[in-house]
Design a protein around this motif. Structure first.
Motif, PDB file in Angstrom:
ATOM      1  N   LYS A   1       0.838  -1.201   0.000  1.00 53.13           N
ATOM      2  CA  LYS A   1       0.000   0.000   0.000  1.00 53.13           C
ATOM      3  C   LYS A   1       0.871   1.248   0.000  1.00 53.13           C
ATOM      4  N   LEU A   2       1.954   1.223   0.808  1.00 52.04           N
ATOM      5  CA  LEU A   2       2.859   2.370   0.857  1.00 52.04           C
ATOM      6  C   LEU A   2       3.594   2.539  -0.472  1.00 52.04           C
ATOM      7  N   MET A   3       3.919   1.427  -1.119  1.00 52.01           N
ATOM      8  CA  MET A   3       4.554   1.515  -2.432  1.00 52.01           C
ATOM      9  C   MET A   3       3.597   2.107  -3.461  1.00 52.01           C
ATOM     10  N   ASP A   4       2.353   1.668  -3.417  1.00 52.71           N
ATOM     11  CA  ASP A   4       1.355   2.155  -4.379  1.00 52.71           C
ATOM     12  C   ASP A   4       1.136   3.660  -4.248  1.00 52.71           C
ATOM     13  N   HIS A   5       1.364   4.177  -3.044  1.00 54.17           N
ATOM     14  CA  HIS A   5       1.158   5.608  -2.802  1.00 54.17           C
ATOM     15  C   HIS A   5       2.470   6.391  -2.824  1.00 54.17           C
TER      16      HIS A   5
ATOM     17  N   VAL B   1      15.322   0.491  -3.700  1.00 60.18           N
ATOM     18  CA  VAL B   1      16.409   1.461  -3.812  1.00 60.18           C
ATOM     19  C   VAL B   1      16.878   1.655  -5.252  1.00 60.18           C
ATOM     20  N   CYS B   2      16.753   0.639  -6.093  1.00 59.11           N
ATOM     21  CA  CYS B   2      17.146   0.759  -7.504  1.00 59.11           C
ATOM     22  C   CYS B   2      15.929   0.788  -8.429  1.00 59.11           C
ATOM     23  N   ASP B   3      14.739   0.813  -7.829  1.00 57.89           N
ATOM     24  CA  ASP B   3      13.485   0.798  -8.593  1.00 57.89           C
ATOM     25  C   ASP B   3      13.416  -0.377  -9.563  1.00 57.89           C
ATOM     26  N   GLU B   4      13.983  -1.509  -9.139  1.00 56.08           N
ATOM     27  CA  GLU B   4      13.943  -2.719  -9.967  1.00 56.08           C
ATOM     28  C   GLU B   4      12.714  -3.578  -9.670  1.00 56.08           C
ATOM     29  N   HIS B   5      12.013  -3.262  -8.589  1.00 58.17           N
ATOM     30  CA  HIS B   5      10.820  -4.031  -8.217  1.00 58.17           C
ATOM     31  C   HIS B   5       9.670  -3.057  -7.978  1.00 58.17           C
ATOM     32  N   SER B   6       8.564  -3.285  -8.660  1.00 57.60           N
ATOM     33  CA  SER B   6       7.393  -2.422  -8.477  1.00 57.60           C
ATOM     34  C   SER B   6       6.488  -2.938  -7.360  1.00 57.60           C
ATOM     35  N   ASP B   7       6.780  -4.140  -6.853  1.00 61.21           N
ATOM     36  CA  ASP B   7       5.988  -4.675  -5.754  1.00 61.21           C
ATOM     37  C   ASP B   7       6.906  -4.945  -4.555  1.00 61.21           C
TER      38      ASP B   7
ATOM     39  N   ARG C   1      10.716   7.414   0.465  1.00 63.16           N
ATOM     40  CA  ARG C   1      11.029   8.482  -0.487  1.00 63.16           C
ATOM     41  C   ARG C   1      11.365   9.797   0.216  1.00 63.16           C
ATOM     42  N   LYS C   2      10.873  10.000   1.427  1.00 64.88           N
ATOM     43  CA  LYS C   2      11.230  11.215   2.154  1.00 64.88           C
ATOM     44  C   LYS C   2      12.697  11.198   2.567  1.00 64.88           C
TER      45      LYS C   2
ATOM     46  N   PHE D   1      10.070  11.943  -2.698  1.00 68.85           N
ATOM     47  CA  PHE D   1       8.656  11.957  -2.326  1.00 68.85           C
ATOM     48  C   PHE D   1       7.945  13.054  -3.103  1.00 68.85           C
ATOM     49  N   PRO D   2       6.889  12.735  -3.866  1.00 67.01           N
ATOM     50  CA  PRO D   2       6.221  13.747  -4.699  1.00 67.01           C
ATOM     51  C   PRO D   2       5.379  14.703  -3.865  1.00 67.01           C
ATOM     52  N   LEU D   3       5.845  15.938  -3.754  1.00 67.79           N
ATOM     53  CA  LEU D   3       5.116  16.934  -2.968  1.00 67.79           C
ATOM     54  C   LEU D   3       4.098  17.638  -3.866  1.00 67.79           C
ATOM     55  N   SER D   4       2.956  17.001  -4.042  1.00 66.98           N
ATOM     56  CA  SER D   4       1.877  17.615  -4.811  1.00 66.98           C
ATOM     57  C   SER D   4       1.244  18.731  -3.983  1.00 66.98           C
ATOM     58  N   LYS D   5       0.367  19.487  -4.613  1.00 70.50           N
ATOM     59  CA  LYS D   5      -0.307  20.571  -3.902  1.00 70.50           C
ATOM     60  C   LYS D   5      -1.107  20.027  -2.719  1.00 70.50           C
ATOM     61  N   ASP D   6      -1.784  18.880  -2.931  1.00 73.03           N
ATOM     62  CA  ASP D   6      -2.583  18.286  -1.858  1.00 73.03           C
ATOM     63  C   ASP D   6      -1.709  17.938  -0.665  1.00 73.03           C
TER      64      ASP D   6
END
Length: 370
Positions: free
Chosen positions: A51-55, A61-67, A78-79, A84-89
């Motif tokens: 769930k944390l990965m999905d969000h 660390v190498c983005d070799e696994h999406s799950d 990511r922080k 970590f994507p800092l969107s407006k929300d």
């Protein structure tokens, strides 16, 4: 994340002659979740981390696994690596949390118990007091900027007028923090966010309105059939936008998302006396007028039901809800949603647009001239 740092599960680790800073081993973290009773078993722990990965909260660390794999693989928050994507929300939510913590930690805080219409509310403040405080503390350069900040907090569901009837103004109107930021959530709650569940009104809920003497009894939702027969559907909370056919889960789409029980099946027939086409609505001299409605959703939605398609129409309106207060009526046709032309869409698509959009909803509707 902070607890994992304190427990030294997050640290610099070396793998294949390369050092990866601030990372953790997936298998060790799953063990930690079970040991600290954040997850009852490994399967649940894996689902939580996925769930944390999905969000976009953690990643390999190498983005070799999406799950998320319960193995000796390195993952990182990511922080901790600046991704970590800092969107407006997210920025508004973090700003609201920062302001809340600052307000509750000072002596003589402007957050107090106040009463409106014989109902007492906690964590309330006057709009003008908040403006004064924001400028005084350097959180805003001037009163105009402070009002814009207050409006952003309200539109993102962080503060609200205690009875959900006003936007944020520099006045003596009473507002409150809608989210109890100091209530610690358990990780397992993440797995329930997309399932149908009743909104908690207990003092432990981070989303309850904190009424000290809430009104007893349930609310009633009224909808009318073509034969003018009125049925009352009793519900714990008023539904938000959904189909009247039942089996759908209405929810209110702010940060964070609230999920409510399915609406009881009621009046599946259209309230329209006859079908109306887009050509008929848009033809020159047609007996319809266009109206613009601005609806600020409350804690349980906007208070209306949309049905049909090409064009969609308003099937029912909660007489005590925000939509009714904005002037919405049964049998109006939905012309646009937040500036997007929608006459060619079906009700499922329009419902999705509304529920994934901002809390303040701007709709254009077409209404028959009486």
């Amino acid at each position: 994340r902070l607890r994992l740092h304190d427990g030294k599960l997050i640290k610099d680790r070396r793998y294949h002659l390369r050092t990866y800073p601030n990372c953790f081993v997936a298998k060790e973290l799953t063990d930690w979740l079970i040991d600290h009773k954040e997850a009852p078993d490994r399967e649940t722990g894996i689902r939580l981390m996925q769930k944390l990965m999905d969000h976009y909260i953690i990643h390999h660390v190498c983005d070799e696994h999406s799950d998320y794999k319960d193995a000796k693989l390195l993952y990182r928050f990511r922080k901790d690596d600046g991704t970590f994507p800092l969107s407006k929300d997210v920025k508004v939510f973090m700003r609201g949390q920062s302001l809340y913590e600052k307000l509750v930690s000072v002596e003589e805080s402007i957050l107090k118990v106040r009463e409106e219409n014989s109902v007492k509310y906690q964590r309330t403040f006057l709009g003008c007091e908040m403006i004064d405080w924001l400028v005084q503390e350097g959180e805003a350069e001037n009163r105009k900027e402070a009002v814009e900040l207050g409006r952003a907090l309200l539109e993102h569901g962080i503060i609200q007028h205690v009875s959900n009837r006003h936007h944020f103004f520099d006045s003596d109107i009473v507002y409150q923090f809608w989210i109890n930021f100091r209530r610690r959530r358990r990780l397992t709650e993440l797995l329930n966010e997309n399932s149908s569940r009743t909104l908690s009104e207990s003092p432990d809920s981070p989303f309850c309105l904190r009424k000290l003497n809430p009104d007893p009894g349930n609310t009633s939702f009224l909808s009318v059939q073509t034969n003018k027969e009125i049925k009352i559907v009793s519900a714990v909370r008023r539904s938000s936008i959904t189909s009247l056919a039942g089996n759908s889960s209405p929810y209110f789409s702010t940060t964070p998302t609230l999920v409510f029980p399915p609406v009881a099946e009621c009046n599946p027939k259209s309230v329209l006396k006859r079908p109306v086409t887009n050509e008929e609505l848009l033809s020159p001299g047609a007996p319809y007028i266009k109206k613009s409605l601005t609806i600020v959703g409350d804690a349980v939605g906007w208070g209306f039901v949309v049905r049909g398609g090409r064009p969609c129409h308003i099937q029912a309106v909660d007489p005590g809800g925000p939509a009714a207060a904005a002037g919405m009526k049964v049998c109006q046709f939905v012309f646009s949603v937040n500036g997007m032309y929608v006459l060619h869409l079906d009700y499922q698509t329009i419902s999705s647009l509304i529920m994934t959009g901002p809390r303040t909803l701007v709709m254009e509707v077409m209404e028959a001239i009486e």
